[in-house]
Design an enzyme around this catalytic site. Structure first.
Site, short mmCIF file in Angstrom:
data_model
loop_
_atom_site.label_atom_id
_atom_site.label_comp_id
_atom_site.label_asym_id
_atom_site.label_seq_id
_atom_site.Cartn_x
_atom_site.Cartn_y
_atom_site.Cartn_z
N HIS A 15 1.34 3.95 1.94
CA HIS A 15 1.87 4.72 3.07
C HIS A 15 3.39 4.83 3.02
O HIS A 15 4.08 3.90 2.61
CB HIS A 15 1.42 4.09 4.40
CG HIS A 15 0.00 4.37 4.73
ND1 HIS A 15 -0.75 3.57 5.56
CD2 HIS A 15 -0.83 5.39 4.35
CE1 HIS A 15 -1.98 4.07 5.67
NE2 HIS A 15 -2.05 5.17 4.94
N ASP A 72 -0.24 -3.83 6.27
CA ASP A 72 -0.93 -3.34 7.47
C ASP A 72 -2.38 -3.79 7.51
O ASP A 72 -3.23 -3.10 8.08
CB ASP A 72 -0.88 -1.81 7.54
CG ASP A 72 0.51 -1.26 7.83
OD1 ASP A 72 1.43 -2.05 8.07
OD2 ASP A 72 0.65 -0.02 7.79
N HIS A 125 4.63 -4.73 10.84
CA HIS A 125 4.99 -4.02 12.08
C HIS A 125 5.11 -4.99 13.26
O HIS A 125 4.40 -5.99 13.33
CB HIS A 125 3.92 -2.97 12.44
CG HIS A 125 3.89 -1.81 11.50
ND1 HIS A 125 4.72 -0.72 11.65
CD2 HIS A 125 3.14 -1.57 10.41
CE1 HIS A 125 4.47 0.15 10.68
NE2 HIS A 125 3.51 -0.34 9.90
N HIS A 131 -7.61 -0.65 5.43
CA HIS A 131 -6.57 0.24 5.97
C HIS A 131 -6.33 1.38 4.98
O HIS A 131 -6.31 2.55 5.36
CB HIS A 131 -5.30 -0.57 6.20
CG HIS A 131 -4.13 0.21 6.71
ND1 HIS A 131 -4.09 0.78 7.96
CD2 HIS A 131 -2.95 0.52 6.12
CE1 HIS A 131 -2.94 1.41 8.11
NE2 HIS A 131 -2.22 1.27 7.02
N ASP A 158 5.69 4.65 5.18
CA ASP A 158 6.51 3.65 5.87
C ASP A 158 6.48 2.29 5.15
O ASP A 158 6.96 1.28 5.68
CB ASP A 158 6.10 3.51 7.35
CG ASP A 158 4.70 2.99 7.54
OD1 ASP A 158 3.80 3.43 6.80
OD2 ASP A 158 4.48 2.14 8.42
N HIS A 159 5.95 2.29 3.93
CA HIS A 159 5.95 1.09 3.09
C HIS A 159 6.53 1.35 1.69
O HIS A 159 6.88 0.41 0.98
CB HIS A 159 4.54 0.51 2.98
CG HIS A 159 3.98 0.12 4.32
ND1 HIS A 159 3.88 -1.18 4.74
CD2 HIS A 159 3.58 0.88 5.36
CE1 HIS A 159 3.41 -1.20 5.98
NE2 HIS A 159 3.21 0.04 6.39
N HIS A 211 0.84 -1.21 0.00
CA HIS A 211 0.00 0.00 0.00
C HIS A 211 0.87 1.24 0.00
O HIS A 211 2.08 1.16 0.13
CB HIS A 211 -1.02 -0.02 1.13
CG HIS A 211 -0.47 0.09 2.52
ND1 HIS A 211 0.34 -0.86 3.10
CD2 HIS A 211 -0.61 1.06 3.47
CE1 HIS A 211 0.65 -0.50 4.33
NE2 HIS A 211 0.10 0.67 4.58
#
Ligand code: ZN
Ligand code: FE
Length: 256
Positions: A59, A134, A172, A115, A61-62, A57
């Site tokens: 985001h 996530d 995570h 998400h 942090d990905h 996805h």
């Protein structure tokens, strides 16, 4: 065929990035590179050439490492067709039900909105490996930012349909906090209580709790149990629709 070699790289405060290496072909993917430098260092240590980025996805942090990795390697960026505009450097767009061939291995793609609206998961049946970003966490699930509760429940139900032996490579290390919450809604679940104790022990020794086994998630993760009548009854929601039970558990977690 030899199974995929999977290397877990902890980055940022609690992210896991995964290197997925196909020994026969030498193909190497990185799943959800939050950053680039630690990934480049790990690749160098192993003598692997990066050939693919698999994003679950959009985001940061990905996908934060996408651009630098694409500049450093001759690689293909794979992401959701549904969310192509938000996946930096995307080359190949994949859709639900598609099998993406990676280094002689098949990744089955699942669209798992909730998400984010364009979240996808990659499942390698030949290696019992699920990369779910996530969406599903060990003892938890992602916050429902862009989708509906119905979508998120349906997405989790889809992933729950995979075999018990599937290893859940989520993005995570949230497990210990998730366990505390899980006990607050399902404290009489003996399997959960034992698992929570194991998790405390692992974390006290600095050991990752990820990947977990999907079979273990099915019996202990409260977000996968919304259609269990006993679980619903314990929440005071006997006979409620599973989506309503899921939404209640998700909102309790948001405020925990
Ligand atoms: Zn996310
Ligand atoms: Fe994340």
């Amino acid at each position: 065929m030899v199974g995929l070699e999977i290397v877990q790289v902890p980055v940022l405060s609690d992210n896991y990035v995964y290197l997925v290496h196909a020994p026969e072909s030498g193909a190497t993917a990185v799943v959800d590179p939050a950053v680039s430098e630690p990934i480049i260092a790990e690749l160098a240590r192993r003598g692997w050439q990066l050939t693919h980025i698999l994003n679950t996805h959009h985001h940061g942090d990905h996908t934060g490492g996408n651009r630098k990795l694409k500049a450093a390697f001759d690689l293909t960026v794979v992401g959701a067709d549904n969310d192509a505009a938000r996946i930096p450097g995307i080359d190949v767009r994949v859709r639900d039900g598609q099998r993406y061939e990676f280094g002689g291995h098949q990744a089955q793609v699942f669209e798992v909105p909730g998400h984010t609206s364009g979240h996808i998961a990659y499942y390698f049946a030949d290696s019992d490996a699920l990369f779910c970003g996530d969406t599903l966490f060990a003892l938890g699930c992602g916050r429902v930012f862009e989708g509906t509760m119905t979508e998120m429940w349906t997405s989790l139900d889809t992933l729950r349909g995979l075999p018990d032996a599937t290893r859940v490579y989520c993005a995570h290390e949230y497990t210990q906090a998730n366990a505390k919450f899980a006990l607050s809604v399902d404290g009489t679940n003996q399997k959960l209580r034992r698992r929570a104790a194991e998790i405390d022990d692992l974390r006290a020794r600095g050991i990752p709790t990820v990947p977990s086994l999907l079979g273990t998630e099915k019996s202990t993760n409260p977000f996968l149990r919304a259609d269990d009548p006993a679980f619903a009854a314990a929440l005071g929601m006997a006979a409620a629709d599973p989506v309503a039970v899921f939404a209640e558990v998700r909102s309790r977690k948001d405020n925990f």
